[in-house]
Enzyme design. Sequence first.
Site, PDB file in Angstrom:
ATOM      1  N   HIS A 182      -6.238   3.360  -4.022  1.00 12.84           N
ATOM      2  CA  HIS A 182      -6.119   3.578  -2.559  1.00 12.84           C
ATOM      3  C   HIS A 182      -6.413   5.040  -2.199  1.00 12.84           C
ATOM      4  O   HIS A 182      -5.856   5.564  -1.250  1.00 12.84           O
ATOM      5  CB  HIS A 182      -4.703   3.174  -2.115  1.00 12.84           C
ATOM      6  CG  HIS A 182      -4.540   2.927  -0.645  1.00 12.84           C
ATOM      7  ND1 HIS A 182      -5.478   2.307   0.149  1.00 12.84           N
ATOM      8  CD2 HIS A 182      -3.514   3.228   0.198  1.00 12.84           C
ATOM      9  CE1 HIS A 182      -5.035   2.236   1.393  1.00 12.84           C
ATOM     10  NE2 HIS A 182      -3.857   2.800   1.456  1.00 12.84           N
TER      11      HIS A 182
ATOM     12  N   ASP B 280       0.804  -1.223   0.000  1.00  9.09           N
ATOM     13  CA  ASP B 280       0.000   0.000   0.000  1.00  9.09           C
ATOM     14  C   ASP B 280       0.838   1.275   0.000  1.00  9.09           C
ATOM     15  O   ASP B 280       1.984   1.300   0.451  1.00  9.09           O
ATOM     16  CB  ASP B 280      -0.896   0.022   1.253  1.00  9.09           C
ATOM     17  CG  ASP B 280      -2.085  -0.919   1.126  1.00  9.09           C
ATOM     18  OD1 ASP B 280      -2.045  -1.846   0.299  1.00  9.09           O
ATOM     19  OD2 ASP B 280      -3.054  -0.721   1.894  1.00  9.09           O
TER      20      ASP B 280
ATOM     21  N   HIS C  92       3.471  -2.268   3.342  1.00 10.43           N
ATOM     22  CA  HIS C  92       3.580  -0.934   2.740  1.00 10.43           C
ATOM     23  C   HIS C  92       4.905  -0.776   1.999  1.00 10.43           C
ATOM     24  O   HIS C  92       5.957  -1.089   2.557  1.00 10.43           O
ATOM     25  CB  HIS C  92       3.439   0.128   3.830  1.00 10.43           C
ATOM     26  CG  HIS C  92       2.083   0.122   4.478  1.00 10.43           C
ATOM     27  ND1 HIS C  92       1.753  -0.759   5.487  1.00 10.43           N
ATOM     28  CD2 HIS C  92       0.984   0.861   4.227  1.00 10.43           C
ATOM     29  CE1 HIS C  92       0.489  -0.550   5.827  1.00 10.43           C
ATOM     30  NE2 HIS C  92      -0.009   0.423   5.090  1.00 10.43           N
TER      31      HIS C  92
HETATM   32 ZN    ZN Z   1      -2.672   3.123   3.176  1.00  8.45          ZN
END
Ligand code: ZN
Length: 262
Positions: free
Chosen positions: A136, A85, A232
């Site tokens: 996102h 992400d 991430h």
């Molecule tokens: Zn995020």
Amino acid sequence: MRPRALSALALGLVLLVTGCGEAGKSPEKAAAPPSASPSPSPTPVTKPSPTHTTPAKPKLRPVPKKLPAGLHRASGSNGVALTFDDGPDPRYTPQILAQLRAARVKATFCVVGKQAKRYPELVARIVREGHQLCNHSWHHDVNLGRRSAAEIRSDLERTNEAIHAAAPKAPITWFRQPGGRWTAEEVAIAKQMGLRPLHWSVDPQDWDHPPAKTIIKRVKGATRHGSVVLMHDAGGDRAQTMAACRHLIPDLKRRFGIALPR
Ligand SMILES: [Zn+2]
């Protein structure tokens, strides 16, 4: 920092409710209480003169206590789905792409619109190398699900446009609400736009910068067949995530297989 033992005990619960550090550690705290009228006494019927009023801030709908229905929280197969992400990020996304390529596995990248606009060549590379895209939000808005339908829709559209400017015609399969602060309204809008709502089942909280060995322990402790693992590749110093993935990607591939979510 929390004691390790407590951390381990709490992990199972924590794994399901957190994610994406910008949301803060207690995302529920930010939910606004039902607003009470500031003046309980009867008010005159006359409207105040518009020249003396400041425009009211649009009210945000509350985040439900339970995750709304319809979220994908499993890979849909025996394999484990890896999701990265907040990117793309020129420091880390190429490292993850190289690791995935070396292991011959595919992952899902939940990209932020602003980042996609800034680093289009990385979005193009993600697609070229066979990975999946996930919207996102434009600027990682943890409150997006609480905004008006029009605002949600335009944020998702703007993000899709930035992605498609970088990788025309690339399928954008998923949407993931930053911080996992979903609302039912947002899930419905995403679905109307052809974006399937992707949550997760394993969150090692790598955004909080634990050492690589802690990220590895958390992921290995919680991952099962069909898990969706949240990590991430942007949003801060991700050196520990990069190091953890050098171990985790081959390990998860060997034990469960790594698959795109479906
Ligand atoms: Zn995020």
